[in-house]
Each structure stands twice: as structure tokens, then as C-alpha cells.
Design a protein around this motif. Structure first.
Motif, PDB file in Angstrom:
ATOM      1  N   SER A  24       0.767  -1.092  -0.054  1.00 56.42           N
ATOM      2  CA  SER A  24       0.149   0.056   0.022  1.00 56.42           C
ATOM      3  C   SER A  24       0.686   1.288  -0.107  1.00 56.42           C
ATOM      4  O   SER A  24       0.482   2.384  -0.279  1.00 56.42           O
ATOM      5  N   PHE A  25       2.443   1.104   0.158  1.00 52.78           N
ATOM      6  CA  PHE A  25       3.053   2.276   0.166  1.00 52.78           C
ATOM      7  C   PHE A  25       3.641   2.717  -1.139  1.00 52.78           C
ATOM      8  O   PHE A  25       4.147   3.691  -1.486  1.00 52.78           O
ATOM      9  N   ILE A  26       3.240   1.727  -2.111  1.00 50.58           N
ATOM     10  CA  ILE A  26       3.864   2.023  -3.426  1.00 50.58           C
ATOM     11  C   ILE A  26       2.950   2.090  -4.495  1.00 50.58           C
ATOM     12  O   ILE A  26       3.058   1.529  -5.694  1.00 50.58           O
ATOM     13  N   VAL A  27       1.709   2.387  -3.972  1.00 51.58           N
ATOM     14  CA  VAL A  27       0.494   2.394  -5.255  1.00 51.58           C
ATOM     15  C   VAL A  27      -0.091   3.782  -5.421  1.00 51.58           C
ATOM     16  O   VAL A  27      -0.875   3.973  -6.027  1.00 51.58           O
ATOM     17  N   TRP A  28       0.569   4.738  -4.618  1.00 56.51           N
ATOM     18  CA  TRP A  28      -0.196   6.055  -4.309  1.00 56.51           C
ATOM     19  C   TRP A  28      -0.507   6.665  -5.675  1.00 56.51           C
ATOM     20  O   TRP A  28      -1.755   7.385  -5.831  1.00 56.51           O
ATOM     21  N   ALA A  29       0.301   6.851  -6.543  1.00 55.72           N
ATOM     22  CA  ALA A  29       0.189   7.761  -7.840  1.00 55.72           C
ATOM     23  C   ALA A  29      -0.814   7.093  -8.710  1.00 55.72           C
ATOM     24  O   ALA A  29      -0.961   7.817  -9.878  1.00 55.72           O
ATOM     25  N   HIS A  30      -1.600   6.050  -8.405  1.00 56.27           N
ATOM     26  CA  HIS A  30      -2.698   5.619  -9.275  1.00 56.27           C
ATOM     27  C   HIS A  30      -3.796   6.471  -9.041  1.00 56.27           C
ATOM     28  O   HIS A  30      -4.809   6.507  -9.840  1.00 56.27           O
ATOM     29  N   HIS A  31      -3.507   7.481  -7.920  1.00 57.27           N
ATOM     30  CA  HIS A  31      -4.761   8.450  -7.928  1.00 57.27           C
ATOM     31  C   HIS A  31      -4.492   9.778  -8.921  1.00 57.27           C
ATOM     32  O   HIS A  31      -5.161  10.608  -9.003  1.00 57.27           O
ATOM     33  N   MET A  32      -3.244   9.694  -9.491  1.00 57.93           N
ATOM     34  CA  MET A  32      -2.694  10.702 -10.174  1.00 57.93           C
ATOM     35  C   MET A  32      -2.471  10.536 -11.703  1.00 57.93           C
ATOM     36  O   MET A  32      -1.768  11.164 -12.242  1.00 57.93           O
ATOM     37  N   PHE A  33      -3.392   9.498 -12.331  1.00 55.09           N
ATOM     38  CA  PHE A  33      -2.957   9.258 -13.603  1.00 55.09           C
ATOM     39  C   PHE A  33      -3.215  10.376 -14.536  1.00 55.09           C
ATOM     40  O   PHE A  33      -2.540  10.641 -15.756  1.00 55.09           O
ATOM     41  N   MET A  34      -4.203  11.128 -14.145  1.00 57.73           N
ATOM     42  CA  MET A  34      -4.581  12.503 -15.089  1.00 57.73           C
ATOM     43  C   MET A  34      -3.647  13.740 -14.982  1.00 57.73           C
ATOM     44  O   MET A  34      -4.055  14.546 -15.513  1.00 57.73           O
ATOM     45  N   THR A  35      -2.599  13.582 -14.142  1.00 57.22           N
ATOM     46  CA  THR A  35      -1.958  15.040 -13.775  1.00 57.22           C
ATOM     47  C   THR A  35      -0.621  15.224 -14.934  1.00 57.22           C
ATOM     48  O   THR A  35       0.045  15.914 -14.508  1.00 57.22           O
ATOM     49  N   GLY A  36      -0.493  14.219 -15.594  1.00 55.58           N
ATOM     50  CA  GLY A  36       0.498  14.065 -16.716  1.00 55.58           C
ATOM     51  C   GLY A  36       1.900  14.087 -15.902  1.00 55.58           C
ATOM     52  O   GLY A  36       2.721  14.784 -16.229  1.00 55.58           O
ATOM     53  N   MET A  37       1.835  13.191 -15.031  1.00 57.51           N
ATOM     54  CA  MET A  37       3.055  12.701 -14.486  1.00 57.51           C
ATOM     55  C   MET A  37       4.091  11.745 -15.428  1.00 57.51           C
ATOM     56  O   MET A  37       5.231  11.681 -15.086  1.00 57.51           O
ATOM     57  N   GLY A  38       3.566  11.339 -16.612  1.00 55.78           N
ATOM     58  CA  GLY A  38       4.224  10.652 -17.358  1.00 55.78           C
ATOM     59  C   GLY A  38       3.878   9.213 -17.476  1.00 55.78           C
ATOM     60  O   GLY A  38       3.334   8.702 -16.639  1.00 55.78           O
ATOM     61  N   THR A  39       4.014   8.577 -18.687  1.00 55.81           N
ATOM     62  CA  THR A  39       3.520   7.120 -18.738  1.00 55.81           C
ATOM     63  C   THR A  39       4.318   6.323 -18.002  1.00 55.81           C
ATOM     64  O   THR A  39       4.052   5.205 -17.712  1.00 55.81           O
ATOM     65  N   VAL A  40       5.791   6.516 -17.993  1.00 57.23           N
ATOM     66  CA  VAL A  40       6.407   5.442 -17.266  1.00 57.23           C
ATOM     67  C   VAL A  40       5.960   5.378 -15.729  1.00 57.23           C
ATOM     68  O   VAL A  40       5.574   4.270 -15.231  1.00 57.23           O
ATOM     69  N   MET A  41       5.881   6.545 -15.075  1.00 57.43           N
ATOM     70  CA  MET A  41       5.497   6.365 -13.693  1.00 57.43           C
ATOM     71  C   MET A  41       4.089   5.823 -13.652  1.00 57.43           C
ATOM     72  O   MET A  41       3.693   5.029 -12.871  1.00 57.43           O
ATOM     73  N   SER A  42       3.142   6.367 -14.740  1.00 61.52           N
ATOM     74  CA  SER A  42       1.651   5.516 -14.666  1.00 61.52           C
ATOM     75  C   SER A  42       1.787   4.028 -14.845  1.00 61.52           C
ATOM     76  O   SER A  42       1.094   3.280 -14.284  1.00 61.52           O
ATOM     77  N   THR A  43       2.610   3.681 -15.644  1.00 58.11           N
ATOM     78  CA  THR A  43       2.872   2.147 -15.855  1.00 58.11           C
ATOM     79  C   THR A  43       3.345   1.420 -14.884  1.00 58.11           C
ATOM     80  O   THR A  43       2.579   0.338 -14.157  1.00 58.11           O
ATOM     81  N   PHE A  44       4.383   2.123 -13.862  1.00 59.48           N
ATOM     82  CA  PHE A  44       4.662   1.600 -12.637  1.00 59.48           C
ATOM     83  C   PHE A  44       3.666   1.358 -11.759  1.00 59.48           C
ATOM     84  O   PHE A  44       3.436   0.331 -11.251  1.00 59.48           O
TER      85      PHE A  44
END
Lengths: 68, 610, 276
Positions: free
Chosen positions: B338-358
Motif C-alpha cells: 500500500s506504500f507504493i501504489v499512491w500515484a494511481h490517483h494521479m494518472f490524469m496529472t500528466g506525470m508521465g507514462t513511465v510513472m503511470s505504468t509503474f
């Protein structure tokens, strides 16, 4: 981890820091000159030696205290 | 620690200081250091906040069902006043306050304090056979700090500009430039974070250090394991939010620009030039820090609920939990992931596809332990002779409700489908299925299950049925339509959805949701009556009315100060139900091996039902 | 059965430590997460910014070095205070505990001087093409305000945030000496209309100062908290030595663990902010 163990760790980090800071100051001296930086660098390197010596003394003094 | 103390006789005084001997009302019930009293304080305060948060939502539902129409009761409009409800119509800014505070109150002041503060405090020391929590004074401080945080949150409604209105997520730059209420929100959050920090340290130390003799880690009830993992999540995930809160406070009070990007324009005016801000901050930074807490927070909400359900399922199926060790490992893995899934709330922020894929990958991985836990509990039902008691009804309802909540989360964890569903009512439906029909149902189950331990009396079964069935049906008729509204593209946090064509199309569903929500409030009346009436007039029961195996049932009901009349000693695992070759269908953890076959001290042996 | 909490003084046979020591370590773990989040924020903001000043060009390294020495020494005196209790020398404990508190106070005093220097240091952005800009030969000058007059004639304190606070007043501004020299140029008169922006080096000035003040400020609050705890155990809390020496030694050990952590944070803060 007891205070003894944490103190040893702290002294190790401090020694490394003093060495690093001394190196940084000496590099600054080599680049820009200035006796202040030379003194800081030399003093810091010397204190790293002093800290290491203190660490060994501390270990001897608290030989009978547990690490836990 | 090797003690080389010459003069102190070792172990001369193991007792702790503190007001345990005091008997005045103030010290016994208000500033109590007894984990049971603190648990009840947490429980009642949490239930009040839960009800208050629900009320805020019911107000919002009026605006959503009947946009821009005056409230049905003039006294209500009068109560809200002319600023909040001019002419009886909810003002848009006030609507935003209601939304932000509904989320904040439900999560931080309602559900978590009940799940962790109330059930954890009351049940964990009993289940591990400890006389109290490890740090009773800290425990008391934890409750009172939480209480202050709650008061600050409530008071923020009355400051100029009203309460925080930037959503429970408080995304900057909107929250940075919001009215004063946001500062109160931040200060309130610092209090709540401090409270949960004190609580989590206490829980971990208690569980690690104070288990009864013989109670090894793998003999702990699953509820205790769930609380242990939860405590670690609270301990390690909350500080980053505290950091974020400090940074936003700096922004709001000292004029820094941690979250204010350069070139921010507000109402067509360049913000930095008019206010003296330097800019150069990152609005995305807040989202990272916030979700680093708030995703583990989801598991803080769900793990104790799973623990409660596990206890009740094992007890009412009269057989051991299926895959106990698997459950424990899954819970630990869940906590870690649960400590390494947080950015799945942020797919729409334009943080980049690599981050999103991770983060998409880790999100898919974390669904595995959740499914394992759910599957273990469903498999536990197989072949059991199920007792359909009231707690069991709620626990059984939890399983499919949590399954719906969990499975509908998968499309949100995949970047592609999240593009469409992000920030729609689908998201609202998804996480409410996890928290409302999921966790809150489990909390009800826990209240019905442990009520006899707290009071020595059972809650009424008839009222329980009157509470359960309408609640189950209405919870679904509230949240199921939200999936359809979301898939139709309806955005969340909208004041008036009928301004859009696609919003008008699903307006009948919105009406249905609102009416279901109001009826859900009515459906809680049997519970409220039951809760208070049974305190004095409920059916008196013995110390172990559910014929359960775990240690809390070895204590008298209600447990006295210090909990146990004799120090319990543990001889076996937590769920020894229907052990072949034994006369009774359950064997308590504390029963001596030789006497186990002759039944238990507190309950007569009951023949195995199958 | 009494309500005695087991293992509150004696170490637990399996974990080997008493309750409080486990508790303080868990608390420190959460502190690691708190400072870790702030350090991460610093990295994120720094990597995302177009330019970032070198700390050594604007921060006072001699003062910070002095503070580093003070804190490392205070850790040594702290551990000596605890060791004195272990060796049953209560008098020595009082001496070392007092020294620790004095060093901690010394750190705060140095810190106050450092902060004060920043809060009295100004930057003026001059209006392009104005007479003052032509005279100064640059658009931005840093220095300190010799004296200031507001429109109403009253002196302006150091808390001026922007030139708007000046109303129609004037300031007499002494620019910093150029690099390599120690002589301040003569004071110049600046009117409000000459200035685009007037600001002191506070947290609002730019993100570097925001990070600097937030991190050192939070660390300073931790030092203050430590001072309160140390004072408590030096004065009223030390009565426990007579009734329950073992428990008291445990409390000093926990205090020491916290104090070491606070010092360790500084050892990371110093190079991060001042040198890198």
C-alpha cells in the motif's frame, strides 16, 4: 537498539560528515583561496580523527552495556 | 539492556504510575487511562461524527436531487442562515464546504476512530490477554488530541468564509488561495495526525510486548494482526501528510510558494504579481504527499473491518478460518504494497507514462492480497453450520459489498479506463462501496458482536433485523446508481449537474440516490434505539454468549479494571472450532489441554452441529 | 489481578527491550518519515526549478559550523549523562544533563542570530529606467535598510514585506559589499516609486528560503521540545532516581535516543542546505 549503539552510529556518521566537510572546505580553498577555508578544512579533518578516537574510547568505557 | 545497577533492586517496581487508583467520575470516565473506557469514548465520539458527516451529505443530496430549489423545511434554511442558504437554496460555496467536510469527517473523525480507536482499543488488549495498553497515559492523550482535532474541524464552519471547501483532498493551488477555513482544516489535521501517531505507537508496543504467556504471533486472532498492520500504516504513512500540512501552512501563513507554481493566474489576474508570492512551487508535490498517506489510509479503513469480519465468520461458521496463515501473510503484504501504489490517483496529472505504468502494475499486484483475504473468508463459509446471528448477517453482507467495491476499483487502476472514469461518480461509487457498505457494515457487525462484552447484555435481535435489511438494500440503491452516472460521464463535486445534457439524462438516478440516502437515515433509528435501550434493558448474557474461542471472552463482561480475574495462559490457536474428537464444538485459547475435552469454564459444551 | 503493565522497566525476554524503548524507536521511525517527506519535497522542488542558489553564497556557513560542533558535543554530553546513571553517579548525571541543556540553548541562540541576519537582509528590485537603477548600475541590489521613513513619518520596522508598506516613504539603503571586499558602499536614498519589489530574506522570498526556513524551523522546534524534556528530567523528573532508579535510567536513555535523532537530522540538514 540502546543509546550506546545509537551513539556509536551517531559518532560514525559525524566522523564521516567531518571528513566530508573538511574535504569540501579544502576544495573550496584550492579553488578560491582564503585562509578561513583552509583553517575550516584542516580543523574539520582533525575533528574527524578526534571523533574516531573518542568513539574507540567510548566503546571501551561502556564495554559492559548492552547494544540492545 | 544489561543492567549493572548497584543500588536499584531489579524489578522492584513493575507497576506504572498514573491515576489508576482514582475513582472520581472525572478520572474514571473523562480522563480515564483504562483502554476500555477510552475505547468507548472513541466509539461514541466516532459514531456522533459519523452521524454528523452523514447529515452533511444528506444536505448535499437535496441540492443534487432538486437543484436550486429551497430546502423543504423553512427551519432548516433558517438554521443555516442567509449566507449558507440564501432563500433556502444551498449556496454553491457552502455546498463545496459540505463536500470537503463530509469526506474529512467520515474518514478521519468517523470511520478510523471507530475502527482503530474504539475496536482496537477495546478489543486488542483483551484478545492478547493484557491488563491494559502499554502506555495508558499516551492512550488518554491520543483520545483527547483527537477530540481537539474534531472540535477544530467543527469550529471551522463558523469562521469567516466557512469551513474548508477544496475537497477532502485539499488540492492546491485551490486550497492555497481558499478562505481561512482551510487553515483551520490544516491545524485540525495536525491534531488528528498526532493522535493517530500516539495511538499507533501504543498499539504496536502493546501487541509486540504484552501478549499473554503462550500467545505466539501465529496464535493471535486475525483481528489483532489486522490492527498491527494498520498501526504500522498509520505510523509510517501519516507523517508525509503532516509534512504536506506543514508546507501548506507555511504557504498560507508565511507566504511561501511550495505549492504555488510560477505563472499562476487567478480570476484572470497573475497571482504572484498581486500578492508578492515568489512562485516556483509544485502543485503536484501536494498530491504526491497527500496520496502517500491517503492510499495506505484506504487500507487503514478496510483492514480492521476485515479483522472484525474474520472473527465473526469463524465464530458463526463454527469452524476454523480457512487459511489463517495465508490471511496473515496477505495482510502484511497488503500493508507493504500500500506504500507504493499512491500515484494511481494521479494518472490524469500528466506525470508521465513511465510513472503511470509503474503504479498501474503495483496496483494490479496489490489487488492479489485483497482477493486472497476475501477468498479465504468466503471459503471459510464452506461446509460450516452457519449461525445467522445479527453480527453474522452484517459480516456476510460485508463480503459481497467489499467485493463489488474492490472489483470496481480495477478499471480505475488501469490507466486506459481511468482516463474516462477519473473524477466521475464512478469513483464515488467505488470507494463508497469499500467504505460504506463495506467497512461501516463491518463496524456494525463489530458493535453487535462485542456489545455483550462491553455491557454484559445482548442487543435486540428484532431491532437488529429491522436495522440490517433496510440498511443493506438502501446502501446498494445509493451507491449502485453512481456507477451508471459515472459511466455516463457525470463529474463528481458538481453543484448542479442538470446544467449538462448528460447530467440531465441521469437525473432520475440522482433522485433515487437522494431518496435512498434519506431513507437510510430513517433505517438507522432501530439501531440507535437498540444501542441505547440494550445498555440497561438488553437480555443479560454470560461472559461468552457467542461461544467464542478468543481471549476477550475469558474476561468477565464487562471486564473489570485490569481485565482478567486470573492471568490467562494460551495453549492453542485462535479458531479451534469443531475440533474432531472433542465433545464441545469450540475450545477456547486459554483452556488447559487436559480440561479442554470436558468443556470450558464459562460455557457448557455444545454438541457439534454437523 | 493488579493493573501493572508488564515490561515497562525490565526488558521483555523475547524482544530484549522494555516497552518504552520500543515505543521511542517507533516514534523515531515516524519522524524519519516526516523529515524524509520534507527532504523529498526539497529534492522535487529543486529538480523542478530553473535555477537554484548555492547555499554557501547566501547562508552563513561559520555560524552553521559552530552549531554543528555544538550539537555533536551535546550528543556526547547526553550519552555521558546516561552513562553516569548507569554507573550510579547521580552528581555527574546532573552536570552532564545541565551541559546538554546549555549546549542546546546555545544552538538556539546561534540560530536566532542566523535567522535575524536573514530577516534584516533585503533585496530591492528597481524600476527599469529609473534614476536609481541607473545610479546603482543593476536592477536588483541586496543589502540592509539604514533607516526608513514612511509617509506618515514613522520609522518602518524590519517586517516590511513589500514596498506597499512604505506608502510614500523613502528608505536609506546600504548595499552589500561587492565580492572579495568588506567595505559597504555609501547609503543611497530610494523612494517607493523607484522600487518594483522590496523584500527581506524571509521564507516568502523564494523556494530556497522557503525550504531553508521550514526545515531548520521544524528542526528548531524539535530542539526546543528536547530542551523541555531535558529540563524536566533535570529538575522535577529526577526525583524518580530515589524511588525507581532503573526506570529513571530508562527514561534518560529514551530522551537520549530522541536527542541523538535530532542531532542526526542536523548533520544531514547542514550539508544539504548550506553546502550543496
Amino acid at each position: 537498539m540502546s543509546l550506546k549503539a545509537f551513539h556509536i552510529f551517531f559518532i560514525l556518521v559525524s566522523t564521516a560528515f567531518a571528513l566530508g566537510f573538511g574535504g569540501w572546505a579544502l576544495r573550496e580553498y584550492a579553488r578560491d583561496g582564503g585562509l578561513g577555508m583552509l583553517a575550516t578544512g584542516a580543523g574539520s579533518c582533525l575533528s574527524s580523527v578526534a571523533l574516531a578516537v573518542y568513539g574507540v574510547w567510548f566503546l571501551r568505557k561502556l564495554k559492559h552495556v548492552s547494544y540492545l | 539492556m544489561t543492567d549493572t545497577h548497584p543500588n536499584g533492586s531489579p524489578g522492584a517496581r513493575e507497576a506504572h504510575g498514573g491515576g489508576h487508583g482514582e475513582t472520581s467520575f472525572l478520572w474514571k470516565y473523562v480522563f480515564s487511562q483504562d483502554h476500555k473506557v477510552i475505547g468507548i469514548q472513541y466509539g461514541i465520539t466516532g459514531l456522533c461524527f459519523l452521524f454528523f458527516g452523514f447529515t452533511l451529505m444528506m444536505l448535499m443530496r437535496w441540492q443534487l436531487a432538486y437543484p436550486n430549489q429551497p430546502l423543504p423545511w423553512p427551519w432548516l434554511a433558517e438554521l443555516l442562515g442567509n449566507i449558507r442558504a440564501p432563500g433556502g437554496v444551498l449556496e454553491a460555496g457552502f455546498y463545496n464546504q459540505l463536500g470537503a467536510m463530509h469526506g474529512t469527517i467520515m474518514v478521519f473523525l468517523g470511520v478510523v476512530p471507530i475502527a482503530v480507536g474504539a475496536f482496537g482499543n477495546y478489543v486488542v488488549p483483551l484478545q492478547i490477554g493484557a491488563p491494559d495498553m502499554a502506555f495508558p497515559k499516551l492512550n488518554m492523550a491520543s483520545y483527547w488530541v483527537y477530540f481537539c482535532g474534531g472540535v477544530i474541524m467543527l469550529a471551522s464552519f463558523f469562521v469567516p468564509g466557512g469551513a474548508a471547501s477544496s475537497g477532502w483532498t485539499s488540492y492546491p493551488p485551490l486550497s492555497n488561495i481558499a478562505t481561512q477555513g482551510q487553515t483551520w482544516w490544516l491545524v485540525g489535521m495536525v491534531f488528528l495526525i498526532t493522535s493517530s501517531l500516539l495511538g499507533s505507537v501504543n498499539f504496536i508496543v502493546t501487541i509486540v510486548q504484552m501478549r499473554a504467556p503462550g500467545l505466539s504471533m501465529f496464535r493471535l486472532p486475525f483481528f489483532v494482526w489486522a490492527q498491527l498492520v494498520t498501526a504500522f500504516l498509520l505510523l509510517l504513512a501519516f507523517p508525509p501528510l503532516e509534512a504536506a500540512g506543514v508546507l501548506q501552512l507555511m504557504d498560507r501563513v508565511f507566504g511561501t510558494s511550495f505549492f504555488l507554481p510560477s505563472g499562476l493566474v487567478v480570476n484572470a489576474i497573475p497571482y504572484a504579481q498581486t500578492t508578492g508570492y515568489s512562485g516556483g512551487g509544485s502543485a503536484l508535490l501536494w498530491q504526491h504527499l497527500f496520496w502517500f498517506l491517503a492510499h495506505p489510509e484506504v487500507y487503514v479503513l478496510i483492514l480492521p473491518a476485515m479483522g472484525i469480519v474474520a472473527e465473526i465468520v469463524a465464530n458463526n461458521t463454527r469452524k476454523p478460518l480457512w487459511g489463517y496463515r495465508l490471511l496473515v501473510y496477505a495482510a502484511i503484504f497488503l500493508g507493504f504494497m500500500s506504500f507504493i501504489v499512491w500515484a494511481h490517483h494521479m494518472f490524469m496529472t500528466g506525470m508521465g507514462t513511465v510513472m503511470s505504468t509503474f503504479f498501474q502494475t503495483t496496483t494490479m499486484i496489490i489487488s492479489i492480497p485483497s482477493v486472497i483475504i476475501l477468498t479465504c473468508m468466503i471459503l471459510s463459509l464452506w461446509g460450516g453450520s452457519i449461525r445467522f446471528s445479527i453480527p453474522m448477517l452484517f459480516a456476510l453482507a460485508f463480503l459481497p459489498m467489499f467485493a463489488i467495491g474492490g472489483l470496481t476499483g480495477l478499471p480505475l487502476g488501469l490507466t486506459l479506463s481511468d482516463l474516462h472514469l477519473h473524477d466521475t461518480y464512478y469513483v464515488i461509487g467505488h470507494f463508497h462501496y469499500v467504505v460504506a457498505p463495506g467497512t461501516i457494515m463491518a463496524l456494525f457487525a463489530g458493535i453487535y458482536y462485542w456489545y455483550p462484552k462491553v455491557t454484559g447484555r445482548k442487543m435486540s435481535g428484532l431491532l437488529g433485523h429491522l436495522h440490517f435489511w433496510p440498511t443493506l438494500i438502501l446502501m446498494n440503491s445509493i451507491f449502485m446508481p453512481m456507477f451508471f452516472m459515472g459511466m455516463a460521464g457525470l463529474n463528481r463535486r458538481m453543484y448542479d449537474q442538470t446544467v449538462y445534457v448528460h447530467g440531465r439524462g441521469v437525473q432520475p438516478l440522482s433522485l433515487m440516490v437522494s431518496w435512498s440516502a434519506w431513507m437510510l437515515a430513517v433505517a438507522q433509528i432501530p439501531f440507535i434505539i437498540n444501542f441505547f435501550k440494550s445498555w440497561k434493558a438488553g437480555e443479560k448474557v454470560n461472559d461468552n454468549p457467542w461461544e467464542a474461542t478468543t481471549l476477550e471472552w475469558a474476561a468477565p463482561s464487562p471486564p473489570p479494571h485490569g481485565n482478567f480475574t486470573t492471568l490467562p495462559e494460551v495453549h492453542r490457536g485462535p479458531y479451534e472450532y469443531s475440533v474432531p474428537g472433542q465433545s464441545g464444538d469450540f475450545c477456547p485459547q486459554h483452556a488447559r489441554p487436559d480440561s479442554a475435552s470436558e468443556g470450558t469454564p464459562s460455557a457448557p459444551p455444545v454438541p457439534a452441529a454437523h | 489481578m493488579s493493573t501493572a503493565i508488564p515490561w515497562s522497566v525490565k526488558p521483555h525476554p523475547v524482544t530484549g527491550i522494555p516497552n518504552a524503548k520500543l515505543g521511542i524507536w517507533l516514534f523515531l521511525a515516524s519522524e524519519v518519515m516526516l523529515f524524509g517527506a520534507l527532504f523529498s519535497s526539497y529534492i522535487l522542488i529543486r529538480t523542478g526549478s530553473e535555477q537554484w542558489p548555492m547555499g554557501r553564497t547566501i547562508l552563513n556557513i561559520p555560524l552553521a559550523t559552530l552549531n554543528t560542533v555544538i550539537l555533536i558535543t551535546s550528543s556526547v554530553t547526553m550519552v555521558m549523562a546516561w552513562a553516569s546513571l548507569k554507573m550510579n553517579q547521580f552528581g555527574k548525571f546532573k552536570l552532564f544533563q545541565t551541559l546538554t541543556i546549555l549546549l542546546a540553548l546555545g544552538f538556539m541562540v546561534v540560530k536566532a542570530f542566523e535567522y535575524g541576519g536573514k530577516l534584516h537582509h533585503y533585496e530591492v528590485t528597481l524600476v527599469e529606467g529609473s534614476e536609481a537603477a541607473d545610479k546603482a548600475g543593476a536592477l536588483k541590489i541586496t543589502g540592509h535598510i539604514d533607516h526608513a521613513t514612511a509617509g506618515n513619518g514613522g520609522a518602518i520596522t524590519s517586517w516590511i514585506r513589500s514596498r506597499d508598506d512604505l506608502h510614500d516613504g523613502k528608505i536609506s539603503f546600504v548595499a552589500d559589499p561587492p565580492a572579495g571586499s568588506h567595505e559597504h558602499p555609501a547609503a543611497i536614498e530610494l523612494a517607493a516609486e523607484d522600487m518594483e519589489r522590496l523584500t527581506f530574506f524571509g521564507p516568502h522570498r523564494d523556494t530556497f528560503f522557503a525550504v531553508y526556513f521550514t526545515l531548520t524551523g521544524l528542526h528548531g522546534i524539535h530542539v526546543l521540545g528536547g530542551i523541555v524534556v531535558l529540563l524536566y528530567f533535570l529538575l522535577p523528573g529526577s526525583r524518580m532516581w530515589r524511588t525507581d532508579p532503573e526506570r529513571f535510567t530508562g527514561r534518560i536513555e529514551c530522551t537520549g535516543l530522541y536527542w541523538h535523532f535530532v542531532d542526526l537530522v542536523w548533520i544531514f540538514l547542514f550539508p544539504t542546505l548550506y553546502l550543496l
